[in-house]
Design a protein around this motif. Structure first.
Motif, mmCIF file in Angstrom:
data_model
loop_
_atom_site.group_PDB
_atom_site.id
_atom_site.type_symbol
_atom_site.label_atom_id
_atom_site.label_comp_id
_atom_site.label_asym_id
_atom_site.label_seq_id
_atom_site.Cartn_x
_atom_site.Cartn_y
_atom_site.Cartn_z
ATOM 1 N N THR A 52 5.158 29.647 -20.850
ATOM 2 C CA THR A 52 6.077 29.946 -19.744
ATOM 3 C C THR A 52 5.363 30.437 -18.497
ATOM 4 O O THR A 52 5.960 30.477 -17.427
ATOM 5 C CB THR A 52 7.109 31.008 -20.161
ATOM 6 O OG1 THR A 52 6.457 32.278 -20.341
ATOM 7 C CG2 THR A 52 7.804 30.619 -21.453
ATOM 8 N N ARG A 366 11.214 36.373 -11.440
ATOM 9 C CA ARG A 366 10.486 35.262 -12.045
ATOM 10 C C ARG A 366 10.499 34.006 -11.179
ATOM 11 O O ARG A 366 9.536 33.250 -11.139
ATOM 12 C CB ARG A 366 11.079 34.945 -13.424
ATOM 13 C CG ARG A 366 10.460 33.710 -14.064
ATOM 14 C CD ARG A 366 10.858 33.523 -15.498
ATOM 15 N NE ARG A 366 10.591 32.182 -15.955
ATOM 16 C CZ ARG A 366 9.381 31.684 -16.174
ATOM 17 N NH1 ARG A 366 8.325 32.434 -15.968
ATOM 18 N NH2 ARG A 366 9.217 30.449 -16.597
ATOM 19 N N SER A 367 11.588 33.779 -10.472
ATOM 20 C CA SER A 367 11.682 32.546 -9.702
ATOM 21 C C SER A 367 10.570 32.446 -8.664
ATOM 22 O O SER A 367 10.099 31.360 -8.353
ATOM 23 C CB SER A 367 13.047 32.436 -9.026
ATOM 24 O OG SER A 367 13.251 33.504 -8.116
ATOM 25 N N ALA A 370 7.485 31.101 -10.212
ATOM 26 C CA ALA A 370 7.607 29.721 -10.656
ATOM 27 C C ALA A 370 7.707 28.734 -9.498
ATOM 28 O O ALA A 370 7.666 27.524 -9.705
ATOM 29 C CB ALA A 370 8.827 29.565 -11.560
ATOM 30 N N ASP A 960 13.372 26.935 -14.032
ATOM 31 C CA ASP A 960 13.282 27.707 -15.272
ATOM 32 C C ASP A 960 14.217 27.170 -16.350
ATOM 33 O O ASP A 960 13.881 27.176 -17.531
ATOM 34 C CB ASP A 960 13.620 29.177 -15.013
ATOM 35 C CG ASP A 960 12.657 29.816 -14.034
ATOM 36 O OD1 ASP A 960 11.499 29.400 -14.024
ATOM 37 O OD2 ASP A 960 13.081 30.710 -13.281
#
Length: 989
Positions: A52, A366-367, A370, A960
Motif C-alpha cells: 500500500t 493518505r490521499s 498517493a 485508494d
C-alpha cells in the motif's frame, strides 16, 4: 554439514501469533522511560513499506512514544508488493525528507540510480509535498544537516547532481552537478559535504570542490554536528572502521574505532550519536565521553539501530513481517487495501529498558501521499488530457532490456463489439509480445511449493510435466516446459544449483508469476513491470520505453513484439505458465555461465556445485555482460560497475544480506544483486500459511560446511584491482579540471568492468551447496485458491445474466475446471468498455489501461477492476457497460454481482438506461465484507433494450479504493414490486 536456518523474527512481525497478547502502540510502563519524559522534545521517526505504500511512522516522548502514521507514500498505477525507501529528519524534528520507490527498482541500474521519488513530509500535520525530481535509491539518500535543509543526489552523466532541499518551503532551492561519483552528501555550512574517493570534500554554492580531509578509504555516513564539525566513518586496515571528525577549517581527528560493522554514526539537528555494543571500549582516551565533542553521545545499542532526535530511544528492529514474504502475508493478514501492521523493537539507552510495539499504519492524509509525483510529468491540478511527459527512468522496469521498435497492427483483440483501442481491454498498440487484460491469457499464480518443485526439476533437466491443450484457459497446444525451453549444458560440466535459481526468482518477483494481487491458485495478469514504459506514471504511455519483463523470472529477452527469438506459443507459455517461465529463466542463467566460462571469468575455480561460484553469472543475469571490442584491445569489457561490491552506492560496513535478520529485506537497496540472491539462497524468503497465520521458509535453503553462509562471502573489494579494472581503493584517480580525487573506480565513465577470474575462498571448506526438496519423479504440487470462484447462479431461473466476459472464455486453474458441473447459466449479452485517452508524443494512447486489471475469480471465474479517480482525470477513467442480447418490456429487478475482493468503493454509481432513453442512477457500496454476492440496484420498468454503465470516476476518487465489473442480471417481475424506483431522467455523461 549444517544447514543455515532461517532467522526468527520474534516480536518483529506486525501481526501477533494466534492466542498471543497484542503488543501496545506506546510505552505502557512509563517508569522505564528517562526522567522528564513528559517535557521531552524527543521524537523518533521510522518507516516501513508494504504493497500500500511506504509508511512514515512517528512517536513522541511526551506522549509515551505513542506511534502514529505521518504519511503513506506511493504512486498510482505502480503494481508492486512492497514500497521501499529511507528518510532523514530535519533539526526541528517537524519535517522528514523521504526517498521511496517500488521494490523492483533495485533490479535495474537506471531505476536504482535515477528512479526513486522524493517528498517532504510534515510530521505534525501530515502534509506531503512531492518533489519534481527523481533521485537515487542509494543508502545515503537523503542526507539532512543541522538545520532545515537536506541534500538529494543522483548520477548525472559522468558526474553527480546534488539537489539542495529547503524542508520549510518543501522545495528544491539549488541544483548542482559536479564531476565524479559523490556519495553521502549532506548540508554543511553554506554548502554541501560529501565523500569521494579517499576524501571528504565540500562543494560551495558555485559548485567548486575543496578537500576537507584525506583518508585511507572511502568515507561514508557523514553527519554534521552543531559546531561546524562533520562526523564520518571510514574503513581501516584489518576489517576495522574509524569514527572521525573534520571541521570546516580542515582539522581532522580520530575519535573511535572498532570492527567493521560494529560501530555506526547517526545524527539529527547537530546531535551526533555513535552506536554499537561496546562502542565505548573501542574509543581512544581513558575517560568517556569527556574527550568527545559537545553534542556527541555514545549509545550502547546495536550499531544498526535507528536513533531518536535527542538519543533517548533507539529502534533495534522494524518490520511488518512481510518484507521477505512477498504478497501472501499482506493478502492473508490484512483486508483488501489495508496496510500491514508493523512490529517495532526499541531500547531506552539511559535506562536499558526494552519495548516492543505494534503499529497499524493509518495516515491522516493518505490521499496526499498517493497523489502522483510531479516528477512523472503531470501535476494533480492538471485537468487537461494533453499531457507533456518527461523522459524519466522507469522505476518498475524489469531486467535484460531489449531495444523495441514501433509496434505494428494488433496481433489479437478481445471479443468486445468494437475492437478499436478505445474499446478493447487489450493493447493493440503495445510494444511487448503478449498483451495484458486478455481473459484467455491469464497467468496462474503458483504456491511456493509449486515454485520449488518446478525449480528443482528444471535444474535437473526433468521439468517434463505435460501441459494439456487449453492449459489455464489458453489456446496453447500440448507441451512440456523443458520440451519448449530445453536446458543448456554447462561449459565445464555440472548444473545450476536449485538454491541459486530460487534466489533469482525471489529477487526478481517474490516468487510470483501473476500480479501480486492474485493469490496462489488464482489467475490474473502477469506482473506489469515496465510494460507501458510509463516510469510509474498512471498518466503516461511510452511504448518506445517499454520493458517487457514477464513472470516469475522476469524474462525480457525475446519478449518484445518485434523480437522473433521465441515463437508466439513460447511467448504465451512464458506469460501464463510459471513452470515454462522457470524453464526459460534457467536457460538464460545457463547461457550467462557459459558466456563467462568461455572468457575465463570464474569464481573460486569455477566448480558450479558451489553456490558462491555463481557470483559472476548472477552479476551478468542482472546487468549484462559487456563483450570485448575486437577492434580495440584496450577498451574496457566485462561485468558492469553497478553490481561491483566496491561501488560506493552500497555501505562498506554491510554484512551478508539477511544474515542479521529478515528486516534486511526492508532495505534491499543496500546490497548488490548477487549479494541479495545468495542471501535468499541461504535464508529463504518467508511465506505465511493462510490456515495458521504463521510464517515459514518458502523453500529449502542451501547447506554450508561451517553452518555460516557469510564465511564464503567475497570481500567488498574482491573485484577492485588497478591492473584488472582500473579500480583502486587506496589510490583514487584525478578528475580532469578538478584537483579532487574520485574512486575507487578511476575512470570518468565508470567503466571499471571486471573480466578476471577470482578466488576468495576455499569452497571445499566454506562454500554452500544445494539441497533438493523434490526428486525428478515427484508430481506437481496442487494448490487451492483462497478466493474460489462463484460458479453456480443462485438467481431465479428466468434471470437474464450478462457476464463480464463472453461464453467462449474458458475458466481453468491450471489443467482443472473448478466450475465443472456447477455452471447452470449462460451469459445473455456483453460487457463493453470505454477507456480514457490522452495525446502524447503525437499519438493517442490509453493511460486508463495502466491501472486496469483482471482476476480469475468472482462470478464464473473472472472479473475486472481498477481504482477510482476524480472526474478531472479523464485519461484515467474506465467505463463499463452491460447490454443484454434482447429487449425487456415491463418490470425487472437489476442485480450486480460483487466479488469477494478488489471491490471496496462506497461510491459506485450505476447508470441504468431503461431502454427508452430514460436514465436512472443508483449509488451503492461495493464492499461486501469479503463475500461473493449479488446486490440489488432496485427494480425498474423497462421499454426496450436496457444498458447499465459503471464508471471509475467518483467525487472522492483518490486511487485508494477499487471498483469492479463482474456479472449483471435482469430478473423479470410480473408486476410493480415494492422496491420499484421511479426517478427523473438524468443527463448522459
Amino acid at each position: 554439514m549444517a544447514l543455515v536456518a532461517p532467522l526468527a523474527s520474534a516480536a518483529l512481525t506486525g501481526s501477533s501469533p494466534p492466542g498471543a497478547t497484542p503488543l501496545p502502540d506506546r510505552v505502557t510502563d512509563t517508569s522505564q522511560l528517562p526522567s522528564g519524559w513528559r517535557q521531552s522534545e524527543d521524537r523518533i521517526v521510522t518507516y516501513d513499506g508494504d504493497g500500500t505504500g511506504l509508511h512514515v511512522l512517528v512517536a513522541d516522548a511526551a506522549k509515551a512514544y505513542k506511534w502514529r502514521t505521518a504519511a503513506t507514500l506511493s504512486e498510482p498505477g505502480i503494481d508492486t508488493d512492497q514500497w521501499i525507501g529511507q528518510s532523514c529528519v530535519t533539526a526541528s524534528g517537524d519535517r522528514a525528507v523521504v526517498v521511496y520507490a517500488p521494490r523492483q527498482v533495485i533490479n535495474d541500474q537506471l531505476g536504482f540510480q535515477q528512479g526513486a521519488f522524493a517528498a517532504v513530509v510534515d510530521l505534525v500535520d501530515g502534509t506531503v509535498t512531492k518533489l519534481p525530481q527523481l533521485v537515487s535509491l542509494a543508502y545515503f539518500n537523503p542526507g539532512c544537516g543541522d538545520g532545515e535543509q537536506a541534500v538529494l543526489s543522483r548520477p548525472q552523466g559522468e558526474g553527480t547532481q546534488l539537489l539542495t532541499v529547503d524542508a520549510r518551503r518543501a522545495s528544491v532551492t539549488r541544483e548542482q552537478t559536479v564531476p565524479g561519483q559523490l556519495t553521502s552528501a549532506v548540508p554543511f555550512g553554506t554548502g554541501i559535504a560529501a565523500a569521494t574517493g579517499d576524501s571528504v570534500v565540500s562543494v560551495d554554492r558555485q559548485g567548486d570542490v575543496h578537500t576537507l580531509a584525506r583518508t585511507e578509504g572511502t568515507p561514508f555516513r557523514l553527519v554534521p554536528d552543531a559546531h561546524s564539525g562533520l562526523a564520518y566513518q571510514v574503513p581501516a586496515a584489518g576489517k576495522k572502521v574509524e569514527v572521525r571528525r573534520v571541521t570546516d577549517a580542515g582539522s581532522d581527528r580520530l575519535l573511535g574505532s572498532g570492527a567493521l560493522g560494529a560501530l555506526a554514526v547517526h545524527g539529527t539537528g547537530g546531535h551526533v550519536f555513535v552506536t554499537g555494543k561496546g562502542a565505548q571500549e573501542d574509543t581512544p582516551g581513558s575517560v568517556l565521553p569527556k574527550n568527545w565533542p559537545q553534542d556527541w553521545r555514545v549509545l550502547d545499542v546495536p550499531a544498526a539501530s535507528e536513533v531518536s532526535t535527542t538519543g533517548d530511544l533507539a529502534l533495534t528492529r522494524v518490520s511488518n513481517g512481510g518484507e521477505a514474504a512477498g504478497g501472501d502475508t499482506v493478502t492473508v493478514v490484512a483486508a483488501d487495501g489495508a496496510a500491514q501492521p508493523v512490529g517495532i523493537n526499541a531500547l531506552a539507552p539511559e535506562t536499558g529498558a526494552a519495548f516492543d510495539f505494534r503499529v497499524k499504519p493509518e495516515a491522516p492524509r493518505r490521499s496526499q501521499g498517493a497523489e502522483q509525483s510531479p516528477a512523472l510529468g503531470r501535476s494533480a491540478d492538471d485537468e487537461s488530457t494533453g499531457i507533456t511527459t518527461n523522459s524519466v527512468a522507469d522505476p518498475s522496469a524489469g531486467l535484460h532490456t531489449n531495444s523495441v521498435e514501433s509496434p505494428s497492427a494488433a496481433m489479437r483483440l478481445d471479443s468486445a463489439d468494437d475492437d478499436s483501442p478505445e474499446h478493447t481491454t487489450t493493447d493493440p498498440d503495445r510494444a511487448c509480445a503478449v498483451t495484458r487484460n486478455d481473459p484467455e491469457l491469464q497467468a496462474l499464480q503458483p504456491s511456493p511449493a509449486m515454485v520449488e518443485w518446478a525449480t528443482d526439476l528444471a535444474v535437473q533437466g526433468k521439468l517434463d510435466v505435460r501441459r494439456r491443450s487449453g492449459w489455464n484457459g489458453t489456446d496453447l497446444s500440448s507441451y512440456t516446459p523443458q520440451g519448449m525451453f530445453p536446458p543448456v549444458a554447462l561449459e565445464g560440466g555440472g548444473r545450476v544449483p536449485a538454491q541459486i535459481m530460487l534466489g533469482v526468482l525471489t529477487q526478481e518477483s517474490n516468487l510470483v508469476q501473476a500480479t501480486s494481487r492474485a493469490t496462489a491458485g488464482e489467475s490474473g495478469n502477469f506482473i506489469q513491470g515496465g510494460y507501458y514504459g510509463n516510469g510509474g506514471s498512471v498518466h503516461t504511455v511510452d511504448w518506445s520505453a517499454a520493458d517487457c519483463g514477464y513472470g516469475i523470472g522476469q524474462v525480457t529477452s525475446g519478449m518484445a513484439r518485434s523480437d522473433t527469438t521465441f515463437t508466439a506459443e513460447q511467448q504465451k507459455a512464458i506469460t501464463v505458465d510459471y513452470a515454462a517461465n522457470i524453464a526459460a529463466s534457467v536457460q538464460i542463467l545457463q547461457d550467462k555461465w557459459n558466456q563467462l566460462y568461455k572468457q575465463g571469468i570464474l569464481a573460486n575455480g569455477g566448480d558450479p556445485r558451489y553456490l558462491e561460484n555463481w557470483w559472476f553469472a548472477l552479476w551478468a543475469y542482472n546487468s549484462g555482460f559487456n563483450q570485448p571490442d575486437a577492434s580495440d584491445a584496450a577498451a574496457p569489457w566485462g561485468l558492469g560497475w553497478f553490481n561491483n561490491p566496491a561501488n560506493g552506492l552500497y555501505p562498506p560496513d554491510r554484512k551478508m544480506f539477511l544474515s542479521s535478520g529478515y528486516d534486511d529485506a526492508r532495505t534491499p537497496n543496500l546490497w548488490t544483486y548477487p549479494e541479495r540472491v545468495l542471501g535468499w539462497a541461504a535464508y529463504s524468503q518467508q511465506k505465511t500459511d493462510p490456515t495458521t497465520g504463521t510464517s515459514g521458509p518458502a523453500f529449502t535453503v542451501g547447506t554450508w560446511p561451517t553452518g555460516k553462509a557469510p564465511d564464503a562471502q567475497p570481500p567488498h573489494d574482491a573485484f577492485c584491482d588497478p591492473a584488472a579494472n582500473e579500480c583502486d581503493t587506496s589510490k583514487p584517480r584525478k578528475v580532469e579540471g578538478s584537483s579532487q580525487p574520485e574512486g575507487p573506480c578511476q575512470r570518468d565513465d565508470f567503466k571499471c568492468w571486471w573480466h578476471e577470474a577470482s578466488t576468495w575462498t576455499d569452497c571445499t571448506a566454506t562454500c554452500g551447496t544445494e539441497v533438493l526438496a523434490y526428486k525428478a519423479t515427484d508430481p506437481e504440487p496442487k494448490t487451492t485458491s483462497s478466493r474460489p470462484a462463484s460458479c453456480a447462479s443462485t438467481l431465479p431461473a428466468n434471470a437474464l445474466i450478462v457476464d463480464d466476459v463472453p461464453n467462449t472464455v474458458k475458466f481453468r486453474v491450471g489443467s482443472t475446471n473448478p466450475c465443472a458441473g456447477e455452471k447452470n447459466w449462460t451469459s445473455r449479452g456483453t460487457l463493453s468498455f470505454t477507456f480514457g485517452s490522452a495525446q502524447q508524443n503525437g499519438a493517442t494512447v490509453y493511460p486508463s489501461k495502466i491501472d486496469f486489471h483482471q482476476l480469475g475469480s468472482g462470478f464464473g471465474g473472472h472479473f475486472w477492476f481498477t481504482h477510482t479517480r476524480v472526474p478531472t482525470y479523464t485519461d484515467s477513467v474506465v467505463t463499463g457497460t452491460w447490454t443484454p442480447d434482447r429487449s425487456i418490456d415491463g418490470w425487472a429487478r437489476v442485480l450486480v454481482h460483487l466479488p469477494d475482493h478488489e471491490a471496496n468503493t462506497g461510491q459506485a454509481t450505476y447508470r441504468i438506461d431503461l431502454g427508452d432513453g430514460t436514465v436512472v442512477e443508483k449509488t451503492i457500496s461495493q464492499d461486501t465484507g469479503g463475500k461473493n454476492t449479488w446486490v440489488s440496484l432496485d427494480s425498474y420498468e423497462f421499454h426496450g433494450t436496457p444498458t447499465v454503465s459503471l464508471s471509475s470516476d467518483t467525487a472522492d476518487g483518490t486511487g485508494d479504493d477499487s471498483i469492479a465489473w463482474d456479472a449483471l442480471a435482469f430478473e423479470p417481475l410480473p408486476a410493480e414490486p415494492s422496491d420499484a424506483t421511479t426517478a427523473s431522467p438524468s443527463p448522459q455523461k
